[in-house]
Design a protein around this motif. Structure first.
Motif, PDB file in Angstrom:
ATOM      1  N   UNK A  75       0.823  -1.206   0.000  1.00 39.92           N
ATOM      2  CA  UNK A  75       0.000   0.000   0.000  1.00 39.92           C
ATOM      3  C   UNK A  75       0.862   1.262   0.000  1.00 39.92           C
ATOM      4  N   UNK A  76       0.453   2.196  -0.809  1.00 36.02           N
ATOM      5  CA  UNK A  76       1.059   3.517  -0.901  1.00 36.02           C
ATOM      6  C   UNK A  76       0.086   4.514  -0.282  1.00 36.02           C
ATOM      7  N   UNK A  77       0.635   5.525   0.405  1.00 34.08           N
ATOM      8  CA  UNK A  77      -0.209   6.527   1.055  1.00 34.08           C
ATOM      9  C   UNK A  77       0.199   7.933   0.627  1.00 34.08           C
ATOM     10  N   UNK A  78      -0.766   8.842   0.723  1.00 38.56           N
ATOM     11  CA  UNK A  78      -0.475  10.262   0.593  1.00 38.56           C
ATOM     12  C   UNK A  78      -1.274  10.981   1.670  1.00 38.56           C
ATOM     13  N   UNK A  79      -0.575  11.429   2.702  1.00 41.08           N
ATOM     14  CA  UNK A  79      -1.203  12.216   3.761  1.00 41.08           C
ATOM     15  C   UNK A  79      -1.197  13.674   3.331  1.00 41.08           C
ATOM     16  N   UNK A  80      -2.368  14.259   3.241  1.00 43.48           N
ATOM     17  CA  UNK A  80      -2.497  15.630   2.761  1.00 43.48           C
ATOM     18  C   UNK A  80      -3.052  16.498   3.880  1.00 43.48           C
ATOM     19  N   UNK A  81      -2.249  17.446   4.336  1.00 40.41           N
ATOM     20  CA  UNK A  81      -2.650  18.370   5.390  1.00 40.41           C
ATOM     21  C   UNK A  81      -2.708  19.790   4.848  1.00 40.41           C
ATOM     22  N   UNK A  82      -3.354  20.658   5.606  1.00 39.72           N
ATOM     23  CA  UNK A  82      -3.462  22.080   5.221  1.00 39.72           C
ATOM     24  C   UNK A  82      -3.927  22.211   3.774  1.00 39.72           C
ATOM     25  N   UNK A  83      -4.959  21.501   3.438  1.00 39.01           N
ATOM     26  CA  UNK A  83      -5.427  21.477   2.053  1.00 39.01           C
ATOM     27  C   UNK A  83      -5.965  22.839   1.628  1.00 39.01           C
ATOM     28  N   UNK A  84      -5.750  23.128   0.349  1.00 40.23           N
ATOM     29  CA  UNK A  84      -6.165  24.390  -0.257  1.00 40.23           C
ATOM     30  C   UNK A  84      -7.119  24.097  -1.407  1.00 40.23           C
ATOM     31  N   UNK A  85      -7.966  25.061  -1.764  1.00 42.60           N
ATOM     32  CA  UNK A  85      -8.859  24.830  -2.919  1.00 42.60           C
ATOM     33  C   UNK A  85      -8.097  24.450  -4.182  1.00 42.60           C
ATOM     34  N   UNK A  86      -6.896  24.961  -4.349  1.00 47.57           N
ATOM     35  CA  UNK A  86      -6.116  24.635  -5.555  1.00 47.57           C
ATOM     36  C   UNK A  86      -5.577  23.209  -5.551  1.00 47.57           C
ATOM     37  N   UNK A  87      -5.772  22.476  -4.450  1.00 48.84           N
ATOM     38  CA  UNK A  87      -5.421  21.050  -4.424  1.00 48.84           C
ATOM     39  C   UNK A  87      -6.530  20.186  -5.021  1.00 48.84           C
ATOM     40  N   UNK A  88      -7.664  20.794  -5.336  1.00 45.27           N
ATOM     41  CA  UNK A  88      -8.772  20.051  -5.930  1.00 45.27           C
ATOM     42  C   UNK A  88      -8.334  19.432  -7.255  1.00 45.27           C
ATOM     43  N   UNK A  89      -8.516  18.120  -7.371  1.00 42.05           N
ATOM     44  CA  UNK A  89      -8.064  17.395  -8.560  1.00 42.05           C
ATOM     45  C   UNK A  89      -8.447  15.929  -8.424  1.00 42.05           C
ATOM     46  N   UNK A  90      -8.272  15.207  -9.504  1.00 42.21           N
ATOM     47  CA  UNK A  90      -8.284  13.749  -9.431  1.00 42.21           C
ATOM     48  C   UNK A  90      -6.844  13.321  -9.159  1.00 42.21           C
ATOM     49  N   UNK A  91      -6.672  12.513  -8.147  1.00 36.42           N
ATOM     50  CA  UNK A  91      -5.337  12.056  -7.749  1.00 36.42           C
ATOM     51  C   UNK A  91      -5.139  10.612  -8.213  1.00 36.42           C
ATOM     52  N   UNK A  92      -3.996  10.384  -8.823  1.00 37.78           N
ATOM     53  CA  UNK A  92      -3.652   9.076  -9.364  1.00 37.78           C
ATOM     54  C   UNK A  92      -2.368   8.561  -8.721  1.00 37.78           C
ATOM     55  N   UNK A  93      -2.341   7.283  -8.416  1.00 36.40           N
ATOM     56  CA  UNK A  93      -1.065   6.679  -8.067  1.00 36.40           C
ATOM     57  C   UNK A  93      -0.520   5.960  -9.300  1.00 36.40           C
ATOM     58  N   UNK A  94       0.787   5.848  -9.351  1.00 33.70           N
ATOM     59  CA  UNK A  94       1.453   5.275 -10.503  1.00 33.70           C
ATOM     60  C   UNK A  94       2.692   4.522 -10.065  1.00 33.70           C
ATOM     61  N   UNK A  95       3.103   3.575 -10.896  1.00 34.47           N
ATOM     62  CA  UNK A  95       4.256   2.750 -10.572  1.00 34.47           C
ATOM     63  C   UNK A  95       5.168   2.623 -11.777  1.00 34.47           C
ATOM     64  N   UNK A  96       6.455   2.536 -11.493  1.00 37.07           N
ATOM     65  CA  UNK A  96       7.441   2.282 -12.515  1.00 37.07           C
ATOM     66  C   UNK A  96       8.540   1.400 -11.946  1.00 37.07           C
ATOM     67  N   UNK A  97       9.119   0.560 -12.811  1.00 40.41           N
ATOM     68  CA  UNK A  97      10.197  -0.307 -12.375  1.00 40.41           C
ATOM     69  C   UNK A  97      11.536   0.439 -12.352  1.00 40.41           C
ATOM     70  N   UNK A  98      11.568   1.639 -12.962  1.00 38.97           N
ATOM     71  CA  UNK A  98      12.805   2.404 -13.022  1.00 38.97           C
ATOM     72  C   UNK A  98      13.212   2.828 -11.620  1.00 38.97           C
ATOM     73  N   UNK A  99      14.436   2.531 -11.194  1.00 33.84           N
ATOM     74  CA  UNK A  99      14.849   2.809  -9.813  1.00 33.84           C
ATOM     75  C   UNK A  99      15.299   4.238  -9.576  1.00 33.84           C
ATOM     76  N   UNK A 100      14.441   5.183  -9.982  1.00 32.35           N
ATOM     77  CA  UNK A 100      14.745   6.590  -9.790  1.00 32.35           C
ATOM     78  C   UNK A 100      13.479   7.288  -9.306  1.00 32.35           C
ATOM     79  N   UNK A 101      13.637   8.412  -8.627  1.00 26.66           N
ATOM     80  CA  UNK A 101      12.490   9.220  -8.221  1.00 26.66           C
ATOM     81  C   UNK A 101      12.109  10.107  -9.397  1.00 26.66           C
ATOM     82  N   UNK A 102      11.130   9.660 -10.169  1.00 28.49           N
ATOM     83  CA  UNK A 102      10.774  10.308 -11.418  1.00 28.49           C
ATOM     84  C   UNK A 102       9.602  11.245 -11.236  1.00 28.49           C
ATOM     85  N   UNK A 103       9.658  12.386 -11.914  1.00 24.33           N
ATOM     86  CA  UNK A 103       8.586  13.368 -11.826  1.00 24.33           C
ATOM     87  C   UNK A 103       7.751  13.457 -13.092  1.00 24.33           C
ATOM     88  N   UNK A 104       8.187  12.791 -14.146  1.00 26.62           N
ATOM     89  CA  UNK A 104       7.438  12.835 -15.401  1.00 26.62           C
ATOM     90  C   UNK A 104       6.485  11.658 -15.499  1.00 26.62           C
TER      91      UNK A 104
END
Length: 121
Positions: A75-104
């Motif tokens: 299980x993966x988690x995302x704890x979101x505190x101090x939420x703002x209206x601009x955080x409104x969105x559909x949130x997706x989790x994703x996985x990759x086998x590449x052993x790097x912290x990827x942002x794309x």
């Protein structure tokens, strides 16, 4: 191959908190780099956070959101505190086998179906 299912989204007032979960099938969850992304209405998908053995955050959520994982529970988690209206969105989790912290997002090859987060002002 891992399959991902998100949960935990909902409606919250500004300043509130939510915790998203992403449950993975399969026995190799611990070997994947995991990420959270979001897509707000009318906007492009954007990176939120990533985790492998360390973590990395988008500047817009740094200090407010925390990504974590429980490899024993797949299980993966995302704890979101101090939420703002601009955080409104559909949130997706994703996985990759590449052993790097990827942002794309294009570098992730497995995606969940998404969970809606709405923050009211």
């Amino acid at each position: 191959q891992v399959q991902l299912v998100e949960s935990g989204g909902g409606l919250v007032q500004a300043g509130g908190s939510l915790r998203l979960s992403c449950t993975a099938s399969g026995r190799t969850f611990s070997t994947y780099t995991m990420g959270w992304f979001r897509r707000a209405p009318g906007k492009e998908r954007e990176f939120v956070a990533a985790i492998r053995r360390s973590t990395y955050y988008a500047d817009s959520v740094k200090g407010r959101f925390t990504i974590s994982r429980d490899n024993a529970k797949n299980t993966l988690f995302l704890q979101m505190n101090s939420l703002k209206p601009e955080d409104t969105a559909i949130y997706y989790c994703a996985a990759t086998y590449t052993p790097l912290l990827l942002t794309e997002g294009r570098m992730y090859n497995i995606w969940g179906q998404g969970t809606q987060v709405t923050v009211s002002s």
